[in-house]
Design an enzyme around this catalytic site. Structure first.
Site, short mmCIF file in Angstrom:
data_model
loop_
_atom_site.label_atom_id
_atom_site.label_comp_id
_atom_site.label_asym_id
_atom_site.label_seq_id
_atom_site.Cartn_x
_atom_site.Cartn_y
_atom_site.Cartn_z
N HIS A 108 0.86 -1.19 0.00
CA HIS A 108 0.00 0.00 0.00
C HIS A 108 0.90 1.24 0.00
O HIS A 108 2.11 1.13 0.21
CB HIS A 108 -0.90 -0.04 1.25
CG HIS A 108 -1.97 1.00 1.28
ND1 HIS A 108 -2.76 1.30 0.19
CD2 HIS A 108 -2.37 1.85 2.27
CE1 HIS A 108 -3.59 2.27 0.51
NE2 HIS A 108 -3.39 2.62 1.77
N ASN A 147 -4.30 8.83 4.46
CA ASN A 147 -4.63 7.64 3.68
C ASN A 147 -5.63 8.03 2.59
O ASN A 147 -6.10 9.18 2.53
CB ASN A 147 -5.18 6.56 4.61
CG ASN A 147 -5.03 5.15 4.03
OD1 ASN A 147 -4.72 4.98 2.85
ND2 ASN A 147 -5.27 4.15 4.86
#
Ligand SMILES: *[C@@H]1O[C@H](CO)[C@@H](O)[C@H](O)[C@H]1NC(C)=O
Ligand SMILES: *[C@@H]1O[C@H](CO)[C@@H](O)[C@H](O)[C@H]1NC(C)=O
Length: 343
Positions: A286, A307
């Site tokens: 990620h 995020n």
């Protein structure tokens, strides 16, 4: 004698009766728990607007949901955790589905494609004890990659929005979809690499705005026309020396920095609040943006993470993750491949 026997018989009956009652109540409790789990799944579906195509799909999703809820509740039992988990929007996804659609970082296994090997913050020693680039106006609101593995585009854009604001004073929301559609060195919703995205932006001579080329959550055809309408540009990018949280600190003290991270573990996925202290590995799957750092009231040092999972995840879309851990890779490998654009 007869009385004794009668009494004994009575005692046995009583024991049997009581144990039957006990088992019945156990079964009842389990049925109730199960029922309330069904109700909770229904409620959760309503909250997140989930609709399943048929009963079989619903049953499959229910079992995943139940398993995730039980793991989350086990973790959240009182006892001095540094952070909490919540039954968030990912609760009906299996680990594999989550990884395939909500992350999307591709490490180049050792070959970081640097345009140059400079690290401009090399000799910086004087850094503030805390930093929050949101307070300096260098961070756009939380975005949501949805069901498309293009975390790489979201962090490249977030870091570029940051340096653009620091250089020009203007905070402009830039286009991830342009990267998803037009950057053929990466794989759109099937994943990509941050440094390659920066390289593409340099070669493309900039990116257009989010509003001109809005996010679609799917791979599309590149609009050359929109891609030519540059709203901001970068001149290059630099890698922070690998696995060194001190060097990383000097970079983040100066601008938002993109990092690859192991972000598909159970606690990471369901993180809700507090300082994330693991468990996680260093399998970089990620990508997120470090937009600051600090120390909490207990003296635990943390990085501030932006995020791309919407505002319902974490602390309104952000995470605080432990900083200066024993492992040189940083927690969840966050110090392994950091980089930032230059302007
Ligand atoms: C909370 O974080 C501190 C500092 O890293 C650590 O020593 C402690 O074990 C953590 N607590 C739990 C419950 O994990
Ligand atoms: C850091 O300091 C060394 C030694 O003084 C110097 O050679 C180097 O160019 C400096 N690096 C940067 C990025 O300023």
């Amino acid at each position: 004698m007869a009385l004794k026997l009668q009494c004994c018989f009575f005692c046995i009956c009583l024991v049997i009766f009581l144990s039957l009652g006990f088992w019945a109540s156990q079964i009842e409790a389990r049925v109730l728990a199960e029922m309330s789990m069904v109700d909770r799944h229904e409620q959760w579906m309503a909250q997140y607007g989930r609709v399943y195509k048929d009963a079989a799909e619903k049953e499959k999703r229910f079992l995943i949901f139940k398993n995730n809820v039980e793991r989350i509740e086990l973790f959240n039992r009182p006892g001095g955790n540094n952070y909490t988990l919540s039954i968030n929007l990912f609760a009906d996804l299996s680990d594999e589905e989550f990884k395939a659609t909500r992350t999307g970082y591709r490490s180049l296994t050792g070959q970081r494609p640097s345009l140059n090997t400079e690290f401009r913050y090399n000799n910086v020693t004087d850094v503030p004890t805390s930093m929050d680039w949101r307070e300096k106006g260098a961070v756009t609101p939380i975005k949501d990659q949805g069901s498309c593995g293009c975390c790489w585009a979201f962090t490249a854009v977030a870091a570029m929005e940051g340096i653009t604001q620091l250089k020009t004073g203007n905070l402009i929301s830039l286009s991830e979809q342009e990267l998803v559609d037009c950057d053929n060195t990466n794989k759109g919703c099937n994943g990509g690499n941050i440094d390659k995205a920066f390289q593409f932006i340099v070669q493309n001579r900039g990116l257009t705005t989010e509003s001109n080329y809005p996010y679609e959550e799917v791979d599309g055809t590149c609009s050359e026309e929109k891609a030519a309408e540059h709203a901001a540009m970068i001149t290059g990018y630099e890698d922070v020396p690998s696995s060194n949280e001190q060097e990383l600190l000097t970079a983040v003290a100066n601008q938002p920095v993109s990092v690859a991270i192991d972000g598909s573990g159970h606690p990471f996925k369901y993180y809700s609040s507090g300082i994330f202290t693991g468990e996680c590995g260093t399998n970089l799957d990620h990508a997120v943006t470090l937009i600051g750092y600090g120390v909490n009231e207990k003296g635990i040092k943390y990085w501030l993470v932006k995020n791309s999972w919407g505002t319902s995840w974490g602390e309104n879309g952000y995470m605080r993750i432990q900083r200066d851990v024993a492992a040189k890779e940083g927690l969840c490998g966050l110090a392994m491949e950091p980089s930032y654009p230059t302007a």
